[in-house]
Design a protein around this motif. Structure first.
Motif, PDB file in Angstrom:
ATOM      1  N   GLY A  27      -7.343  20.193 -12.396  1.00  0.00           N
ATOM      2  CA  GLY A  27      -7.237  21.605 -12.732  1.00  0.00           C
ATOM      3  C   GLY A  27      -8.591  22.286 -12.783  1.00  0.00           C
ATOM      4  N   CYS A  28      -9.584  21.603 -13.383  1.00  0.00           N
ATOM      5  CA  CYS A  28     -10.941  22.153 -13.462  1.00  0.00           C
ATOM      6  C   CYS A  28     -11.570  22.275 -12.086  1.00  0.00           C
ATOM      7  N   LEU A  29     -11.365  21.277 -11.234  1.00  0.00           N
ATOM      8  CA  LEU A  29     -11.939  21.306  -9.891  1.00  0.00           C
ATOM      9  C   LEU A  29     -11.383  22.476  -9.081  1.00  0.00           C
ATOM     10  N   GLN A  30     -10.066  22.666  -9.137  1.00  0.00           N
ATOM     11  CA  GLN A  30      -9.461  23.753  -8.367  1.00  0.00           C
ATOM     12  C   GLN A  30      -9.860  25.116  -8.912  1.00  0.00           C
ATOM     13  N   THR A  31      -9.761  25.276 -10.228  1.00  0.00           N
ATOM     14  CA  THR A  31     -10.118  26.557 -10.844  1.00  0.00           C
ATOM     15  C   THR A  31     -11.598  26.861 -10.635  1.00  0.00           C
ATOM     16  N   ALA A  70      -2.152  32.604  -6.523  1.00  0.00           N
ATOM     17  CA  ALA A  70      -1.640  31.229  -6.473  1.00  0.00           C
ATOM     18  C   ALA A  70      -2.026  30.479  -7.736  1.00  0.00           C
ATOM     19  N   GLY A  71      -3.254  30.710  -8.207  1.00  0.00           N
ATOM     20  CA  GLY A  71      -3.689  30.100  -9.451  1.00  0.00           C
ATOM     21  C   GLY A  71      -2.964  30.666 -10.650  1.00  0.00           C
ATOM     22  N   GLN A  72      -2.808  31.992 -10.698  1.00  0.00           N
ATOM     23  CA  GLN A  72      -2.077  32.594 -11.810  1.00  0.00           C
ATOM     24  C   GLN A  72      -0.655  32.048 -11.880  1.00  0.00           C
ATOM     25  N   HIS A  73      -0.055  31.882 -10.728  1.00  0.00           N
ATOM     26  CA  HIS A  73       1.295  31.333 -10.664  1.00  0.00           C
ATOM     27  C   HIS A  73       1.357  29.935 -11.264  1.00  0.00           C
ATOM     28  N   GLU A  74       0.438  29.063 -10.853  1.00  0.00           N
ATOM     29  CA  GLU A  74       0.430  27.701 -11.389  1.00  0.00           C
ATOM     30  C   GLU A  74       0.121  27.686 -12.880  1.00  0.00           C
ATOM     31  N   LEU A  75      -0.788  28.546 -13.305  1.00  0.00           N
ATOM     32  CA  LEU A  75      -1.115  28.639 -14.730  1.00  0.00           C
ATOM     33  C   LEU A  75       0.091  29.115 -15.526  1.00  0.00           C
ATOM     34  N   SER A  76       0.948  29.939 -14.922  1.00  0.00           N
ATOM     35  CA  SER A  76       2.170  30.387 -15.589  1.00  0.00           C
ATOM     36  C   SER A  76       3.165  29.248 -15.762  1.00  0.00           C
ATOM     37  N   PHE A  81      -3.639  22.633 -16.471  1.00  0.00           N
ATOM     38  CA  PHE A  81      -4.310  21.861 -17.521  1.00  0.00           C
ATOM     39  C   PHE A  81      -3.264  21.242 -18.454  1.00  0.00           C
ATOM     40  N   LYS A  82      -3.643  20.201 -19.146  1.00  0.00           N
ATOM     41  CA  LYS A  82      -2.705  19.534 -20.051  1.00  0.00           C
ATOM     42  C   LYS A  82      -2.300  20.421 -21.216  1.00  0.00           C
ATOM     43  N   ALA A  83      -3.280  21.048 -21.853  1.00  0.00           N
ATOM     44  CA  ALA A  83      -3.000  21.910 -22.997  1.00  0.00           C
ATOM     45  C   ALA A  83      -2.597  23.302 -22.511  1.00  0.00           C
ATOM     46  N   ARG A  84      -1.838  24.019 -23.339  1.00  0.00           N
ATOM     47  CA  ARG A  84      -1.375  25.335 -22.927  1.00  0.00           C
ATOM     48  C   ARG A  84      -2.465  26.395 -23.014  1.00  0.00           C
ATOM     49  N   TRP A  85      -3.394  26.259 -23.963  1.00  0.00           N
ATOM     50  CA  TRP A  85      -4.335  27.363 -24.166  1.00  0.00           C
ATOM     51  C   TRP A  85      -5.211  27.647 -22.961  1.00  0.00           C
ATOM     52  N   PRO A  86      -5.741  26.630 -22.226  1.00  0.00           N
ATOM     53  CA  PRO A  86      -6.538  26.999 -21.042  1.00  0.00           C
ATOM     54  C   PRO A  86      -5.666  27.585 -19.930  1.00  0.00           C
ATOM     55  N   ASN A  87      -4.403  27.149 -19.836  1.00  0.00           N
ATOM     56  CA  ASN A  87      -3.493  27.768 -18.872  1.00  0.00           C
ATOM     57  C   ASN A  87      -3.296  29.239 -19.198  1.00  0.00           C
ATOM     58  N   ASN A  88      -3.131  29.548 -20.485  1.00  0.00           N
ATOM     59  CA  ASN A  88      -2.955  30.941 -20.901  1.00  0.00           C
ATOM     60  C   ASN A  88      -4.234  31.752 -20.701  1.00  0.00           C
ATOM     61  N   LEU A  93      -6.971  35.861 -17.383  1.00  0.00           N
ATOM     62  CA  LEU A  93      -8.156  36.252 -16.622  1.00  0.00           C
ATOM     63  C   LEU A  93      -7.773  36.596 -15.189  1.00  0.00           C
ATOM     64  N   PHE A  94      -7.011  35.717 -14.548  1.00  0.00           N
ATOM     65  CA  PHE A  94      -6.589  35.968 -13.168  1.00  0.00           C
ATOM     66  C   PHE A  94      -5.679  37.184 -13.111  1.00  0.00           C
ATOM     67  N   GLY A  95      -4.752  37.300 -14.075  1.00  0.00           N
ATOM     68  CA  GLY A  95      -3.851  38.441 -14.088  1.00  0.00           C
ATOM     69  C   GLY A  95      -4.596  39.761 -14.230  1.00  0.00           C
ATOM     70  N   PHE A  96      -5.628  39.766 -15.063  1.00  0.00           N
ATOM     71  CA  PHE A  96      -6.428  40.983 -15.244  1.00  0.00           C
ATOM     72  C   PHE A  96      -7.137  41.349 -13.943  1.00  0.00           C
ATOM     73  N   ILE A  97      -7.725  40.367 -13.285  1.00  0.00           N
ATOM     74  CA  ILE A  97      -8.416  40.624 -12.019  1.00  0.00           C
ATOM     75  C   ILE A  97      -7.438  41.180 -10.988  1.00  0.00           C
ATOM     76  N   LEU A  98      -6.225  40.650 -10.963  1.00  0.00           N
ATOM     77  CA  LEU A  98      -5.232  41.015  -9.949  1.00  0.00           C
ATOM     78  C   LEU A  98      -4.421  42.252 -10.304  1.00  0.00           C
ATOM     79  N   LEU A  99      -4.731  42.878 -11.443  1.00  0.00           N
ATOM     80  CA  LEU A  99      -3.978  44.052 -11.923  1.00  0.00           C
ATOM     81  C   LEU A  99      -2.511  43.703 -12.175  1.00  0.00           C
TER      82      LEU A  99
END
Length: 316
Positions: A27-31, A70-76, A81-88, A93-99
């Motif tokens: 997850g860290c490598l892709q993000t 694509a990243g926002q989708h996977e984070l949703s 990531f294993k824990a929910r907080w970095p996904n959120n 962050l991605f959602g804000f950038i993408l409006l």
């Protein structure tokens, strides 16, 4: 993802559990690689203003920004990531950038998984018109997409526009989220005005708006024109791709595999796809990005709009 449309018979429960295991490293490598690529493209654009190279880096930057979805989708799906907080955190962050407010999109997207290609229940089909050639080109160009996104955010911010399936609690969450996003955009606009800076337009809004059509080539190909049946192996396409595009789209070209088992992390989708093909004895409906566009436009010109249900927003 309770209640999603899938096919539990292709893969054994034990093997599926192994596929569902997540690792923070991938997850860290892709993000990290995606955000680094955006930073490098912005830097290259900055250093090339006034030359022909600026046009190239403008397109590269815009494409990288758009494929953050694509990243926002996977984070949703909470699979990066294993824990929910970095996904959120990265999801917002991605959602804000993408409006595109993240929680609204997540709630609507789950309805899409639960009722894929059901015109009455699929959140990405509900209330949308059938495509004709003109409306398809308008949406595919990105112009129809951005007007829809902006209208939706303002509509939810002022409690005027919600999907029919949203509960009162979801409507309240969507309203609060949209207002916070709009407040953030207002602060950025005021700061840009105060500093007399066009950086936000030059390195964010303009390239992202101008290159949406590149992302839409994939976005539209995944379900548009597929049968309105509940079988994922029938109603979802897989996209022919290559290593670069698979990285850029977080392996979403393996879309049939993703819809069949949406809890499997994106980095395991190539292996899952291969196992599904072996188990079912056939490839899912597969087409390339450009072949789909050619096929779609020919069908629309020849047959009109009868079988092509439009998607007002995302289709992941």
């Amino acid at each position: 993802m309770e209640g999603f449309i899938g096919n539990e018979k292709l893969i054994s429960g034990e093997k599926l559990r192994s596929y569902n295991q997540r690792t923070n490293l991938r997850g860290c490598l892709q993000t990290g690689s995606h955000l680094t690529a955006i930073s490098l493209a912005a830097y290259a654009l900055h250093n090339s203003w006034g030359s022909y190279w600026a046009a190239l880096w403008f397109v590269v930057l815009g494409t990288l920004l758009n494929f953050l979805y694509a990243g926002q989708h996977e984070l949703s799906h909470w699979t990066v990531f294993k824990a929910r907080w970095p996904n959120n955190l990265f999801g917002h962050l991605f959602g804000f950038i993408l409006l595109m407010p993240r929680e609204h999109d997540r709630m609507e997207h789950y309805q899409h998984h639960r009722h894929t290609q059901d015109p009455d229940l699929d959140g990405e089909l509900q209330g949308s018109p059938y495509f004709n050639t003109r409306s398809y080109l308008w949406y595919a160009s990105g112009l129809g997409y951005w007007t829809g996104i902006i209208w939706r955010t303002f509509g939810t911010a002022f409690k005027r526009r919600f999907p029919a399936f949203f509960t009162p609690k979801q409507c309240l969450l969507s309203t609060l989220e949209a207002r916070l996003y709009l407040f953030g955009y207002l602060l950025i606009a005021l700061l840009s005005w105060y500093l007399q800076s066009w950086a936000v337009i030059a390195y964010w809004i303009a390239p992202m708006f101008a290159t949406k059509f590149i992302h839409n080539c994939q976005n539209l190909a995944e379900h548009t024109g597929m049968p309105n049946e509940s079988d994922i192996l029938i109603n979802t396409r897989t996209i022919k791709s290559n290593a670069l595009l698979n990285w850029l789209a977080w392996n979403m070209p393996y879309h049939t595999a993703h819809h069949t088992y949406p809890a499997v992390p994106f980095y395991k989708l190539p292996q899952l796809h291969a196992e599904m093909v072996a188990a079912s004895g056939r490839e899912p409906e597969t087409i390339s990005y450009l072949s789909y566009q050619w096929h779609m436009l020919r069908k629309l010109r020849r047959e009109g709009s009868s079988e092509y249900k439009g998607k007002p927003l995302s289709s992941y």
